[in-house]
Design an enzyme around this catalytic site. Structure first.
Site, PDB file in Angstrom:
ATOM      1  N   TYR A 187      54.965   9.085 -58.899  1.00  0.00           N
ATOM      2  CA  TYR A 187      54.567  10.086 -57.905  1.00  0.00           C
ATOM      3  C   TYR A 187      54.856  11.487 -58.467  1.00  0.00           C
ATOM      4  O   TYR A 187      55.681  11.645 -59.375  1.00  0.00           O
ATOM      5  CB  TYR A 187      55.364   9.822 -56.610  1.00  0.00           C
ATOM      6  CG  TYR A 187      55.186  10.877 -55.557  1.00  0.00           C
ATOM      7  CD1 TYR A 187      53.984  10.985 -54.867  1.00  0.00           C
ATOM      8  CD2 TYR A 187      56.210  11.765 -55.268  1.00  0.00           C
ATOM      9  CE1 TYR A 187      53.810  11.971 -53.913  1.00  0.00           C
ATOM     10  CE2 TYR A 187      56.050  12.747 -54.312  1.00  0.00           C
ATOM     11  CZ  TYR A 187      54.843  12.857 -53.641  1.00  0.00           C
ATOM     12  OH  TYR A 187      54.675  13.837 -52.701  1.00  0.00           O
ATOM     13  N   THR A 189      56.619  14.099 -58.050  1.00  0.00           N
ATOM     14  CA  THR A 189      57.923  14.728 -58.311  1.00  0.00           C
ATOM     15  C   THR A 189      58.878  13.819 -59.078  1.00  0.00           C
ATOM     16  O   THR A 189      60.026  14.186 -59.311  1.00  0.00           O
ATOM     17  CB  THR A 189      58.616  15.118 -56.991  1.00  0.00           C
ATOM     18  OG1 THR A 189      58.775  13.925 -56.208  1.00  0.00           O
ATOM     19  CG2 THR A 189      57.811  16.134 -56.211  1.00  0.00           C
ATOM     20  N   LYS A 190      58.450  12.643 -59.484  1.00  0.00           N
ATOM     21  CA  LYS A 190      59.356  11.730 -60.182  1.00  0.00           C
ATOM     22  C   LYS A 190      59.552  12.164 -61.648  1.00  0.00           C
ATOM     23  O   LYS A 190      58.833  13.019 -62.143  1.00  0.00           O
ATOM     24  CB  LYS A 190      58.818  10.302 -60.088  1.00  0.00           C
ATOM     25  CG  LYS A 190      58.728   9.777 -58.642  1.00  0.00           C
ATOM     26  CD  LYS A 190      60.061   9.765 -57.931  1.00  0.00           C
ATOM     27  CE  LYS A 190      60.226   8.939 -56.684  1.00  0.00           C
ATOM     28  NZ  LYS A 190      59.309   8.984 -55.595  1.00  0.00           N
ATOM     29  N   ASN A 191      60.526  11.550 -62.332  1.00  0.00           N
ATOM     30  CA  ASN A 191      60.903  12.026 -63.675  1.00  0.00           C
ATOM     31  C   ASN A 191      59.750  11.953 -64.682  1.00  0.00           C
ATOM     32  O   ASN A 191      59.674  12.782 -65.581  1.00  0.00           O
ATOM     33  CB  ASN A 191      62.118  11.267 -64.201  1.00  0.00           C
ATOM     34  CG  ASN A 191      63.410  11.725 -63.537  1.00  0.00           C
ATOM     35  OD1 ASN A 191      63.372  12.355 -62.466  1.00  0.00           O
ATOM     36  ND2 ASN A 191      64.545  11.429 -64.145  1.00  0.00           N
TER      37      ASN A 191
END
Ligand SMILES: *Cc1c(COP(=O)(O)O)cnc(C)c1O
Length: 392
Positions: A187, A189-191
């Site tokens: 998604y 905003t994930k790393n």
């Protein structure tokens, strides 16, 4: 002064180039680039496995939610079953159990980490328990050795929601190495991100084989497999599946990010340590602790403030130009789960307490130390009981 955003992606020239190249290929949707990403992702997570143990397998998907759904179905979870999980997570975790017709059973979390408490899991296991979903919160892994022991003894399927924890290591193991299946999110905003996307990883090759059928309508051949033969090949539908596949464009975007993941983790680690040293020992401020000897993926930096001030603090930080978020208010207190599970305040006091106190600060590899210092200053400027360093 410009805002310090809560999150900025660091998708750059390499990713753009890779996506452009993918767009020039024959297959825009699931194809060889997805296969390559799956191989690389499985190899990354297989690091440190004892010699002789088979490497993990991976399946690219449209989301971590899809991965959770498939992980539970592959564990045989169905109507009437119970799935034990934590209320300190994103709603996708328990929702996946409900998709299977099962009942999520929440248990409380550890006070110093917010992670699911293995003793509470053990106490909640009944004859109906089919699966446990551990959540590796904020980037730190749950106690997988303890959970593995408990689940093995009771014949319970163990799933890891590793949406926050691609890079994590605890007690020498990574996500996917002790669980029956681990799920990941790409998604926005994930790393690592493809805007939307996910993956299912398992040490059981047959789980990935089954999920591969389920992730594309229950068809026994995907489009690229069918096309590879050059002449038309009939496919069959062998069970009822879903539409959860990852596209070549998403996989192309992910591959360069996976290649740079260690350097980015270093930047996240440095930023988190700067936050920790700024807030350590400050009256009215606390934060979850990284377990000794483990490596957190440092997905989120969350601060714990007094509960009566949290909402005012969110507002004040927003007004000071600092992007903030809340990860998470306890899931069992959402309207739907209150009604469905008959939940009320007091059911899981530790998770509720964290949910009332938590506030996430900006964290991403390209956050400059100067901007981070503005965040820290804004936190110290918050109204309320004296927030001064002890002894100063
Ligand atoms: C982001 C997230 C999910 C859902 O991921 P999607 O890819 O958006 O479906 C699930 N669990 C946790 C803990 C998450 O943070």
């Amino acid at each position: 002064m410009s805002r310090v955003e809560f999150f900025r992606h660091c998708v750059g020239a390499e990713e753009r180039q890779a996506v452009l190249e993918a767009m020039e290929g024959l297959f825009l949707t699931t194809g060889s680039i997805v296969r390559e990403f799956e191989g690389e992702f499985a190899a990354y997570l297989s690091q440190g496995l004892p010699g002789g143990e088979a490497p993990l397998s991976a399946l690219g998907l449209s989301s971590c939610t899809a991965a959770l759904h498939l992980a539970l179905l592959c564990g045989g979870v169905g109507p009437g079953d119970e799935v034990i999980t934590t209320p300190m997570t994103f709603i996708a975790t328990p929702n996946a159990a409900v998709y299977c017709g099962a009942d999520p059973v929440f248990v409380d979390v550890e006070a110093h980490t917010g992670l699911i408490d293995p003793a509470a899991v053990e106490a909640a296991i009944t004859e109906k328990t089919k699966a446990v979903i551990a959540v590796h919160l904020y980037g730190q892994m749950a106690d997988m050795r303890a959970l593995r022991r408990i689940c093995e003894a009771k014949g319970v399927w163990l799933v890891e929601d590793a949406a926050h924890a691609v890079e994590a290591i605890r007690d020498g193991v990574r996500p996917g190495q002790l669980g029956d299946a681990a799920t990941f999110s790409f998604y926005a905003t994930k790393n690592i991100t493809s805007a939307e996307g996910g993956a299912l990883v398992s040490r059981h090759a047959e789980v990935i084989e089954r999920a591969r059928v389920l992730h594309l309508h229950g068809m026994n051949k995907g489009a690229a497999d069918r096309y590879a033969k050059k002449t038309y090949v009939h496919w069959d539908m062998v069970e009822l599946g879903f539409k959860y596949n990852m596209t070549n464009l998403e996989a192309a975007m992910l591959r360069p990010q996976l290649a740079r993941i260690e350097a980015r983790l270093e930047a996240r680690e440095t930023l988190c340590r700067r936050y920790e040293s700024a807030f350590e020992g400050v009256d009215g401020l606390d934060f979850p602790r990284v377990v000794e000897g483990s490596r957190s993926a440092r997905h989120l930096f969350t601060l714990w403030v007094p509960p009566e001030q949290r909402d005012d603090d969110l507002l004040a930080l927003g007004e000071a130009g600092i992007g903030v978020a809340v990860n998470y208010r306890a899931v069992h207190l959402t309207s739907w789960y209150r009604e469905r599970g008959g939940h009320a305040r007091g059911d899981f006091p530790v998770a509720e307490s964290i949910g009332d106190r938590t506030l996430s600060l900006p964290l991403y590899p390209d956050l400059s130390h100067a901007d981070q210092d503005r965040v820290i200053e804004a936190v110290f400027a918050l109204a309320g009981p004296a927030r001064t360093r002890e002894g100063s």
